[in-house]
Enzyme design. Structure first.
Site, PDB file in Angstrom:
ATOM      1  N   SER A  46      -5.536   6.860   0.566  1.00 43.83           N
ATOM      2  CA  SER A  46      -4.756   6.504  -0.851  1.00 43.83           C
ATOM      3  C   SER A  46      -3.947   5.243  -0.786  1.00 43.83           C
ATOM      4  CB  SER A  46      -3.500   7.632  -0.980  1.00 43.83           C
ATOM      5  OG  SER A  46      -3.330   7.314  -2.407  1.00 43.83           O
ATOM      6  N   ASN A  47      -3.096   4.760  -1.372  1.00 44.09           N
ATOM      7  CA  ASN A  47      -2.213   3.566  -1.421  1.00 44.09           C
ATOM      8  C   ASN A  47      -0.990   3.668  -1.633  1.00 44.09           C
ATOM      9  OD1 ASN A  47      -2.111   2.695  -4.457  1.00 44.09           O
ATOM     10  ND2 ASN A  47      -4.357   3.103  -3.927  1.00 44.09           N
ATOM     11  N   HIS A  48      -0.189   2.660  -1.460  1.00 42.05           N
ATOM     12  CA  HIS A  48       1.327   2.711  -1.655  1.00 42.05           C
ATOM     13  C   HIS A  48       1.929   2.851  -3.222  1.00 42.05           C
ATOM     14  CE1 HIS A  48       2.794   2.701   2.206  1.00 42.05           C
ATOM     15  NE2 HIS A  48       2.127   1.689   2.711  1.00 42.05           N
TER      16      HIS A  48
ATOM     17  N   ALA B 165      -3.536   1.749  -9.448  1.00 40.55           N
ATOM     18  CA  ALA B 165      -4.216   1.331  -8.119  1.00 40.55           C
ATOM     19  C   ALA B 165      -5.114   2.032  -7.803  1.00 40.55           C
ATOM     20  CB  ALA B 165      -3.316   1.207  -7.133  1.00 40.55           C
TER      21      ALA B 165
END
Ligand code: C5P
Length: 223
Positions: A29-31, A96
């Site tokens: 995943s991402n932030h 995102a």
């Protein structure tokens, strides 16, 4: 009561990260916190728009008065978004979306054995590009988070994905990264204009993004 200048508009907003499962325990995943997209959805609702929010996993509460569709992976986000394109007049893609996902998801938890493990990834569908192909007279707003060559990369996205506007964030700058309540951005338009927004709260930035989207919508309807 806020000015109801977006009454009659049907705004589809995506927010947050996507989460791509490796096995029942792990994921890629991402932030992204979802804060920017949620701020846009809330502001649009306050200004009279009908809003649908398609959100990846975040810690944020569902906003009042907004149909919130929760998704996990990019594939799920794509299906949720494409099912709602026809009913929308403005689409803001603040999510995102993970560019890649594990090529296969292991049904069981992957065991620790060898010293190194290779994880093979495959490309996710680019939702925004797909939207660009079917946008018609809808206003389509994309986001670009970059750590270098911000304007050049954002310009490529604007043209390549057939967008009306790109919100370009230099995520290397303090006050513009993930999880914070502020942002710094440049707004890029099809005619080549670049509008620089200084450090401000995400609610304030959401208001400006919606102002510009509303202007583009009026221009599109006139032209
Ligand atoms: O190309 P890049 O991922 O940097 O573009 C960012 C923009 O494209 C964001 O608006 C994001 O929501 C969208 N995007 C998408 N589907 C992807 C990747 C990005 O809709 N698979």
């Amino acid at each position: 009561l806020a000015r109801q200048d977006l009454a009659g508009e049907r705004i589809l907003v995506t927010a947050g990260p996507t989460l791509e499962e490796i096995d029942p325990v792990r994921f890629v995943s991402n932030h992204s916190s979802g804060k920017m997209g949620y701020a846009i959805a809330r502001a649009a609702r306050r200004r009279g728009a009908e809003v649908v929010l398609v959100a990846g996993p975040t810690c944020l509460d569902d906003p009042w008065g907004i149909e919130t569709v929760h998704v996990c992976s990019a594939a799920e986000m794509r299906d949720a978004v494409m099912a709602r394109v026809a009913a929308s007049t403005v689409i803001v893609k603040a999510a995102a979306v993970a560019d890649y996902r594990p090529k296969s998801r292991s049904a069981g938890k992957i065991k620790k054995s060898a010293d190194a493990l290779v994880l093979e990834l495959e490309k996710n569908p680019d939702i925004l590009s797909e939207l660009g192909g079917v946008k018609g007279d809808r206003v389509l707003v994309g986001f670009a988070a970059e750590t270098c060559e911000l304007v050049e990369n954002a310009r490529k996205k604007l043209a390549g994905k057939n967008l009306d506007m790109v919100v370009a964030n230099d995520i290397g700058q303090p006050g513009a990264g993930f999880h914070v309540d502020t942002n710094i951005a440049k707004l890029l338009y099809r005619d080549g204009r670049v509008e620089e927004l200084s450090l401000m709260g995400k609610d304030e930035m959401a208001a400006i993004i919606l102002d510009r989207a509303a202007e583009l919508r009026k221009l599109g309807m006139r032209g």
